[in-house]
Structure formats: C-alpha cells, structure tokens
Design a protein around this motif. Structure first.
Motif, mmCIF file in Angstrom:
data_model
loop_
_atom_site.group_PDB
_atom_site.id
_atom_site.type_symbol
_atom_site.label_atom_id
_atom_site.label_comp_id
_atom_site.label_asym_id
_atom_site.label_seq_id
_atom_site.Cartn_x
_atom_site.Cartn_y
_atom_site.Cartn_z
ATOM 1 N N ALA A 1 14.410 17.030 -78.748
ATOM 2 C CA ALA A 1 13.876 17.883 -79.819
ATOM 3 C C ALA A 1 14.917 18.918 -80.277
ATOM 4 O O ALA A 1 15.043 19.194 -81.472
ATOM 5 N N ALA A 2 15.684 19.470 -79.339
ATOM 6 C CA ALA A 2 16.671 20.497 -79.712
ATOM 7 C C ALA A 2 17.780 19.899 -80.570
ATOM 8 O O ALA A 2 18.124 20.436 -81.638
ATOM 9 N N GLY A 3 18.349 18.786 -80.118
ATOM 10 C CA GLY A 3 19.499 18.209 -80.815
ATOM 11 C C GLY A 3 19.150 17.646 -82.180
ATOM 12 O O GLY A 3 19.878 17.856 -83.155
ATOM 13 N N VAL B 1 24.838 12.298 -81.069
ATOM 14 C CA VAL B 1 25.096 11.298 -80.025
ATOM 15 C C VAL B 1 24.065 11.451 -78.917
ATOM 16 O O VAL B 1 23.788 12.576 -78.483
ATOM 17 N N ASP B 2 23.540 10.331 -78.453
ATOM 18 C CA ASP B 2 22.509 10.445 -77.409
ATOM 19 C C ASP B 2 22.573 9.303 -76.406
ATOM 20 O O ASP B 2 22.789 8.158 -76.760
ATOM 21 N N ALA B 3 22.350 9.662 -75.152
ATOM 22 C CA ALA B 3 22.393 8.684 -74.067
ATOM 23 C C ALA B 3 21.020 8.070 -73.787
ATOM 24 O O ALA B 3 20.891 7.241 -72.891
ATOM 25 N N GLY B 4 19.996 8.497 -74.529
ATOM 26 C CA GLY B 4 18.678 7.848 -74.408
ATOM 27 C C GLY B 4 17.892 8.250 -73.176
ATOM 28 O O GLY B 4 17.097 7.460 -72.670
ATOM 29 N N GLU B 5 18.091 9.483 -72.688
ATOM 30 C CA GLU B 5 17.400 9.880 -71.452
ATOM 31 C C GLU B 5 16.573 11.153 -71.603
ATOM 32 O O GLU B 5 16.422 11.932 -70.655
ATOM 33 N N SER B 6 16.021 11.377 -72.791
ATOM 34 C CA SER B 6 15.174 12.560 -72.970
ATOM 35 C C SER B 6 13.935 12.456 -72.086
ATOM 36 O O SER B 6 13.337 11.377 -71.953
ATOM 37 N N GLY B 7 13.544 13.586 -71.514
ATOM 38 C CA GLY B 7 12.313 13.634 -70.727
ATOM 39 C C GLY B 7 11.109 13.213 -71.562
ATOM 40 O O GLY B 7 10.070 12.804 -71.019
ATOM 41 N N TYR C 1 0.382 17.341 -76.809
ATOM 42 C CA TYR C 1 -0.858 17.862 -77.420
ATOM 43 C C TYR C 1 -0.645 19.297 -77.885
ATOM 44 O O TYR C 1 -1.572 19.944 -78.337
ATOM 45 N N ASN C 2 0.583 19.809 -77.704
ATOM 46 C CA ASN C 2 0.805 21.231 -77.983
ATOM 47 C C ASN C 2 1.914 21.469 -78.995
ATOM 48 O O ASN C 2 2.489 22.547 -79.049
ATOM 49 N N HIS C 3 2.221 20.441 -79.792
ATOM 50 C CA HIS C 3 3.259 20.634 -80.811
ATOM 51 C C HIS C 3 2.577 20.858 -82.156
ATOM 52 O O HIS C 3 1.870 19.976 -82.653
ATOM 53 N N ARG D 1 26.928 7.836 -74.154
ATOM 54 C CA ARG D 1 26.984 9.009 -73.274
ATOM 55 C C ARG D 1 28.377 9.620 -73.399
ATOM 56 O O ARG D 1 29.393 8.939 -73.185
ATOM 57 N N VAL D 2 28.407 10.890 -73.752
ATOM 58 C CA VAL D 2 29.699 11.574 -73.871
ATOM 59 C C VAL D 2 30.085 12.089 -72.487
ATOM 60 O O VAL D 2 29.306 12.795 -71.843
ATOM 61 N N THR D 3 31.271 11.713 -72.053
ATOM 62 C CA THR D 3 31.701 12.115 -70.702
ATOM 63 C C THR D 3 32.905 13.050 -70.739
ATOM 64 O O THR D 3 33.287 13.596 -69.713
ATOM 65 N N GLY E 1 18.484 24.566 -76.730
ATOM 66 C CA GLY E 1 17.429 23.839 -76.045
ATOM 67 C C GLY E 1 17.369 24.184 -74.568
ATOM 68 O O GLY E 1 17.861 25.229 -74.124
ATOM 69 N N ALA E 2 16.747 23.288 -73.806
ATOM 70 C CA ALA E 2 16.510 23.565 -72.390
ATOM 71 C C ALA E 2 17.808 23.813 -71.631
ATOM 72 O O ALA E 2 17.850 24.643 -70.720
ATOM 73 N N VAL E 3 18.885 23.131 -72.017
ATOM 74 C CA VAL E 3 20.152 23.300 -71.296
ATOM 75 C C VAL E 3 20.731 24.704 -71.483
ATOM 76 O O VAL E 3 21.562 25.158 -70.695
ATOM 77 N N SER F 1 12.623 27.747 -73.150
ATOM 78 C CA SER F 1 11.452 27.276 -72.414
ATOM 79 C C SER F 1 11.231 25.797 -72.727
ATOM 80 O O SER F 1 11.229 25.403 -73.911
ATOM 81 N N PRO F 2 11.061 24.934 -71.716
ATOM 82 C CA PRO F 2 11.044 23.486 -71.955
ATOM 83 C C PRO F 2 9.755 22.968 -72.582
ATOM 84 O O PRO F 2 8.945 22.294 -71.939
ATOM 85 N N HIS F 3 9.562 23.297 -73.817
ATOM 86 C CA HIS F 3 8.453 22.779 -74.631
ATOM 87 C C HIS F 3 9.052 22.343 -75.957
ATOM 88 O O HIS F 3 9.916 23.043 -76.504
ATOM 89 N N THR F 4 8.565 21.220 -76.456
ATOM 90 C CA THR F 4 9.232 20.639 -77.628
ATOM 91 C C THR F 4 9.295 21.603 -78.813
ATOM 92 O O THR F 4 10.313 21.683 -79.484
ATOM 93 N N ILE F 5 8.217 22.337 -79.020
ATOM 94 C CA ILE F 5 8.229 23.209 -80.204
ATOM 95 C C ILE F 5 9.234 24.341 -80.033
ATOM 96 O O ILE F 5 9.853 24.801 -81.002
#
Ligand SMILES: Cc1cc2nc3c(=O)[nH]c(=O)nc-3n(C[C@H](O)[C@H](O)[C@H](O)COP(=O)(O)OP(=O)(O)OC[C@H]3O[C@@H](n4cnc5c(N)ncnc54)[C@H](O)[C@@H]3O)c2cc1C
Length: 206
Positions: A19-21, A38-44, A51-53, A83-85, A159-161, A165-169
């Motif tokens: 959501a952040a990126g 760019v995304d590695a496909g591992e979003s939580g 139900y809260n967005h 994946r960017v390394t 974002g979370a990193v 706070s780890p909520h999508t909104i």
C-alpha cells in the motif's frame, strides 16, 4: 530486459509495491516523474481481508494489491517484478543510484523511496541508519526525518518500514505524504495534487 531499463535514468524508483509503495508511485507518476515500481511479491496483504480501509466495505488483500498496482500503472508508473538486492551510488559522477536486482537487472534512479514493509535487507545493504520501531512486529525500522528522508541523500522511506502504523490506510497515506514531500523538494514549493469534476452542462446531466 528492455534497453531502457539499463540505459536510462528513472526520476524515482519505488521499492516495494504494498500500500505504501503503490501510493507513493501514484503521486510521483502523476506529477510527471518517470517512476519505476519494483516488487518482490511478498506483501503481508496476500493473506489479509480488509474491513477497515475507508472506501471499501470489505476487500481482500490480493484484490486490493491488484487494484493498487493497476492504478499506479494507469498513473504512468512502470512496474517490474523483481527483488532489489543492491542499492548504491552509480559511478556516473552525478547523484544517480544503481539498483541491482537478484535476477541481474539493473536500474538507475535519481531518487529512491524504500517501501519494503517488514524487510530491512536492502536498507542494511545500503548502509542506511536504522532505529528502534514502536510497532510490535516492527522492532527495527529505517531512521527517517519528519519528511521521510533517510540518512542517504536522495533515498526516502515510507510505510511500515519507516515506522508507520501497519494498517493499509495509514501506510498508503504515508507513501503519499513522503512522495508529496519529495515532489515539493524538487519543485521548491509545496505540491498539491487535486483534480476537480468537469463542469456539468444541463444537456450533459439530462
Ligand atoms: C495476515 C495479515 C492481515 C492484515 N490485515 C490487515 C487489516 O485487516 N487491515 C489493515 O489495515 N492492515 C492489515 N494488515 C497489515 C497491512 O498488510 C500492512 O500494514 C501493510 O501491508 C504494510 O504496508 P507496506 O506497504 O508498508 O508494506 P508491505 O505491504 O509489506 O509491502 C512491502 C513490499 O515490499 C516488497 N519488498 C521488500 N523488500 C523488497 C526488495 N528488496 N525488492 C523488491 N521488493 C521488496 C515486498 O515484496 C512487499 O510486496 C495485515 C497484515 C497481515 C500480514
């Protein structure tokens, strides 16, 4: 790999399409910056039901991610699954960052926004300063200033990193906030991205 990906420089590379990126990429792309997402496909979010967005009564995480990526693409961002390394200054002399992906791809970008969620791997590899996080599942985060700048000039985090706070909104808002701060720095004035409804003529509304 397209020629473009190695030979030309993106204005902004956003690493992580949760959501952040995706939100950050929508704002930078809409502002006309050549934006790589760019995304590695591992979003939580792949396991989430939301139900809260605001704006959704209920949406599954995978559906939300898909819609977000489509919106970023429609805004003009280029999406690459990788994946960017590696993140380091390129040898060009200008302040351009080289982003190396696990699959051998290399991307160049003047500005980078890290939105890597739980993963600090890239931040560590790049030598970014870290700090204690206050969210239970994020005990360590990237150290950012109040605008989202990290300890490396031209590299931002959201974002979370970066402690949101780890909520999508909330992380989506944080991605947008940091993108606006980056755009405002580049333009030397506060940026506002507003659209207005077209004026409806009586004939059009009849
Ligand atoms: C099971 C579960 C249920 C949840 N339910 C809810 C809920 O009901 N409501 C709610 O608001 N929130 C919920 N969340 C939380 C929400 O998913 C997170 O707050 C949010 O995903 C964090 O967003 P983010 O964009 O910061 O990071 P993420 O969504 O984690 O995205 C980070 C992205 O970065 C990518 N990435 C990381 N490192 C690299 C790299 N080096 N190169 C390329 N890509 C990289 C990852 O692959 C990932 O796709 C839930 C989370 C989980 C796990």
């Amino acid at each position: 790999m397209a020629m473009d990906e190695t030979t030309s420089v993106y204005d902004v590379a956003v690493i992580g399409a949760g959501a952040a990126g995706t939100s950050a990429a929508i704002f930078t792309a809409r502002a006309g910056l050549r934006t790589l997402l760019v995304d590695a496909g591992e979003s939580g979010l792949v396991k989430a039901a939301l139900y809260n967005h605001l704006g959704y009564e209920r949406v599954s995480g995978p559906e939300f991610l898909q819609l977000a990526k489509e919106q970023a693409r429609a805004a003009g961002a280029e999406f690459v699954e990788a994946r960017v390394t590696g993140l380091e200054l390129s040898s060009s002399g200008d302040r351009v960052y080289s982003l190396k992906a696990e699959n051998g791809q290399e991307f160049l970008a003047r500005h980078v926004i890290l939105c890597t969620g739980k993963s600090l791997d890239l931040a560590r590899q790049a030598g970014l300063e870290l700090t204690a996080g206050r969210e239970r599942k994020y005990p360590e985060i990237i150290k950012v200033d109040s605008d989202g700048r990290t300890s490396l000039t031209g590299v931002w985090a959201a974002g979370a990193v970066a402690g949101a706070s780890p909520h999508t909104i909330i992380v989506a808002g944080d991605g947008a906030r940091v993108a606006i701060n980056l755009l405002s720095e580049l333009q030397g004035k506060r940026v506002v991205d507003h659209d207005v409804l077209p004026v409806q003529t009586p004939a059009a509304t009849a």
